[in-house]
Design an enzyme around this catalytic site. Structure first.
Site, PDB file in Angstrom:
ATOM      1  CD  GLU A 122      11.457  -8.048 -55.046  1.00  0.00           C
ATOM      2  OE1 GLU A 122      10.922  -6.977 -54.672  1.00  0.00           O
ATOM      3  OE2 GLU A 122      11.420  -8.443 -56.227  1.00  0.00           O
ATOM      4  CG  ASP A 130     -11.743  -9.710 -37.673  1.00  0.00           C
ATOM      5  OD1 ASP A 130     -11.340 -10.245 -38.711  1.00  0.00           O
ATOM      6  OD2 ASP A 130     -12.671  -8.875 -37.640  1.00  0.00           O
TER       7      ASP A 130
HETATM    8  O1  FUB Z   1     -14.082  -8.147 -39.561  1.00  0.00           O
HETATM    9  C1  FUB Z   1     -14.076  -7.043 -40.413  1.00  0.00           C
HETATM   10  C2  FUB Z   1     -12.902  -7.134 -41.338  1.00  0.00           C
HETATM   11  O2  FUB Z   1     -12.936  -8.344 -42.082  1.00  0.00           O
HETATM   12  C3  FUB Z   1     -11.565  -7.184 -40.651  1.00  0.00           C
HETATM   13  O3  FUB Z   1     -11.152  -5.943 -40.190  1.00  0.00           O
HETATM   14  C4  FUB Z   1     -10.725  -7.779 -41.715  1.00  0.00           C
HETATM   15  O4  FUB Z   1      -9.473  -8.259 -41.255  1.00  0.00           O
HETATM   16  C5  FUB Z   1     -11.627  -8.890 -42.194  1.00  0.00           C
HETATM   17  O5  FUB Z   1     -11.549 -10.004 -41.367  1.00  0.00           O
END
Ligand code: FUB
Length: 463
Positions: free
Chosen positions: A204, A38
């Protein structure tokens, strides 16, 4: 983790032996000493601060096992200094979750650093610090986002527009925002539902897909990354799943309406079942950070942050970006070895761990014979006479070989490390170094007997 990694790296090492005179080219993943996920890069004062979540070495209950948030920094995009865990679940005295430190993002305002974090099942909170690397404290003693859907309140992303208004977006599978007040720790309750605005999810705006229930839906899933560039607002996000890919939408206003623009990173084999992007401009280049599962050999709860350089098209659109093993190979600055360089400033390493935090000091540990770390774009200038290193050992010690380019490159010097009476009993050791001038990659190759040899805190060259 290291023993699994060793198998992986041995393959690399065989390659390195074959091309002993060439520099190591692989730069991805960015961190090799632990699992990171992340990515949330922040550019501040000529430095990229990369905040990450952190997958534990030991996965519990076959699910995300995440206790703290880490920070790395770089001035050159190839060498990354480890600042350790800058915040953890323990920062929040009002809740008792022991797992769930998910995707963070940090932003600076008026000299303070605001770290927005989701705690899975406890919604979104904020921490504040006077320094990008902490210590962070909890300024409000409760969760920030006061919603009735806290399980969906994950993945905060924050940006300040040209008028000084800060916007915080988040969510899975919905997408919400608040207008943060100038204090960055409260929000305008006069809009939406008690301050929270729900974005209408249309094909969209976010592309279309058919849901598992057979009903039409949009591709948006989670991991939004919100920013403004050249008067256009971007929302990058993890789409569909699982596995997820990365898509984006744009808007002329921070509140939308959003227009779907398509995929920017497809699903590929070495990516994880999740993906999560962070995008920055730094020193004239554009970079996308994301995560994969390259270090854990396909374990989706043990992810690693990687990065690619890319260029926007002339109309501001983002091209399809291919994840690579090479990553960013071109540094945008050189490293000054005549100042103390933290040993945990690493372009690539094998077999090592780091310990500590930026308040007490981070150092390289778990050093065994044959392990190495590489530092890139080191500017020797007209050449150095002496190499110094701060080390500590409670065992038999060992040696540091300083080699040019790669672990098998030309030997520039060797430094002996003896027992110093404790793993944190630091002493400075010195040796002569062969005079070379100009810019070179260097490798510290650790040699010795069985077991852990010593800890390594910093190094420097002297003319
Ligand atoms: O790392 C835990 C969760 O997995 C994150 O909050 C999401 O974005 C995914 O990467």
């Amino acid at each position: 983790m290291n023993k699994i990694l060793n198998t992986f790296y041995k393959i690399l090492l065989v390659g390195a032996v074959v091309v002993a005179t060439l520099p190591i080219k692989a730069q991805n993943p960015v961190v090799q000493t632990c699992f990171t996920a992340d990515p949330a890069p922040m550019v501040y004062n000529g430095t990229v601060y990369l905040y990450t979540s952190h997958d534990a070495d030991s996965t519990a209950n076959n699910f995300f096992t995440m206790y703290d948030w880490r920070c790395y920094s770089s001035k050159d995009m190839v060498n990354w200094t480890d600042h350790g865990a800058v915040a953890s679940l323990k920062n929040f005295a009002w809740m008792n979750k022991t797992n769930g430190a998910w995707a963070p993002q940090c932003i600076e305002r008026n000299g303070k650093f605001y770290l927005y974090v989701p705690i899975h099942g406890e919604g979104i909170s904020v921490l504040v610090s006077d320094s990008p690397t902490g210590p962070f404290t909890d300024p409000i003693g409760k969760r920030l986002i006061d919603s009735d859907h806290i399980w969906q309140d994950i993945d905060p992303t924050v940006a300040i527009d040209g008028e000084g208004q800060a916007w915080l977006y988040w969510g899975n599978p919905g997408l919400w925002y608040v207008r943060l007040n100038e204090d960055m720790i409260s929000y305008d309750r006069s809009i939406g539902r008690n301050g929270i605005v729900s974005i209408e999810m249309t094909p969209e705006s976010f592309g279309s897909k058919t849901g598992r229930d057979g009903k039409p839906g949009t591709t948006y899933t989670e991991g939004p990354w919100f920013y403004k560039r050249n008067n256009l607002y971007y929302m990058i996000y993890a789409a569909e799943g699982i596995p997820e890919y990365i898509s984006y939408s744009t808007a002329n206003s921070p509140e939308g309406p959003w227009a779907y623009k398509g995929q920017i990173m497809k699903r590929t084999d070495h990516l994880a079942f999740t993906n999560h992007a962070g995008v920055i401009d730094f020193k004239g280049n554009s970079y996308i950070f994301y995560h994969d599962q390259a270090l854990s050999i396909n374990q989706g709860f043990k992810r690693s942050v990687s990065v690619e350089q890319f260029s926007y098209n002339a109309d501001g659109s983002i091209p399809l970006i291919t994840p690579t093993k090479e990553g960013v190979t071109k540094s945008v600055a050189n490293l000054d070895p005549y100042q103390e360089v933290e040993a945990e400033t690493i372009a690539w390493s094998e077999g090592l761990k780091t310990a500590g935090n930026s308040q007490e000091g981070v150092y390289v540990t778990n050093i065994e014979s044959g392990d190495y770390l590489q530092v890139r774009s080191v500017d020797f200038g007209k050449g150095a006479k002496t190499f110094e290193a701060s080390v500590a050992s409670a065992s038999q010690g060992g040696k540091i070989e300083i080699r040019r380019n790669n672990p098998n490159g030309e030997l520039l010097g060797t430094i002996d490390v003896k027992n110093t009476g404790g793993w944190l009993n630091w002493t400075t050791v010195k040796s002569n170094i062969k005079k070379i001038n100009g810019i070179h990659d260097i490798c510290f190759v650790f040699k010795g007997g069985e077991g852990e040899l010593f800890n390594f805190d910093w190094w420097k060259l002297k003319k």
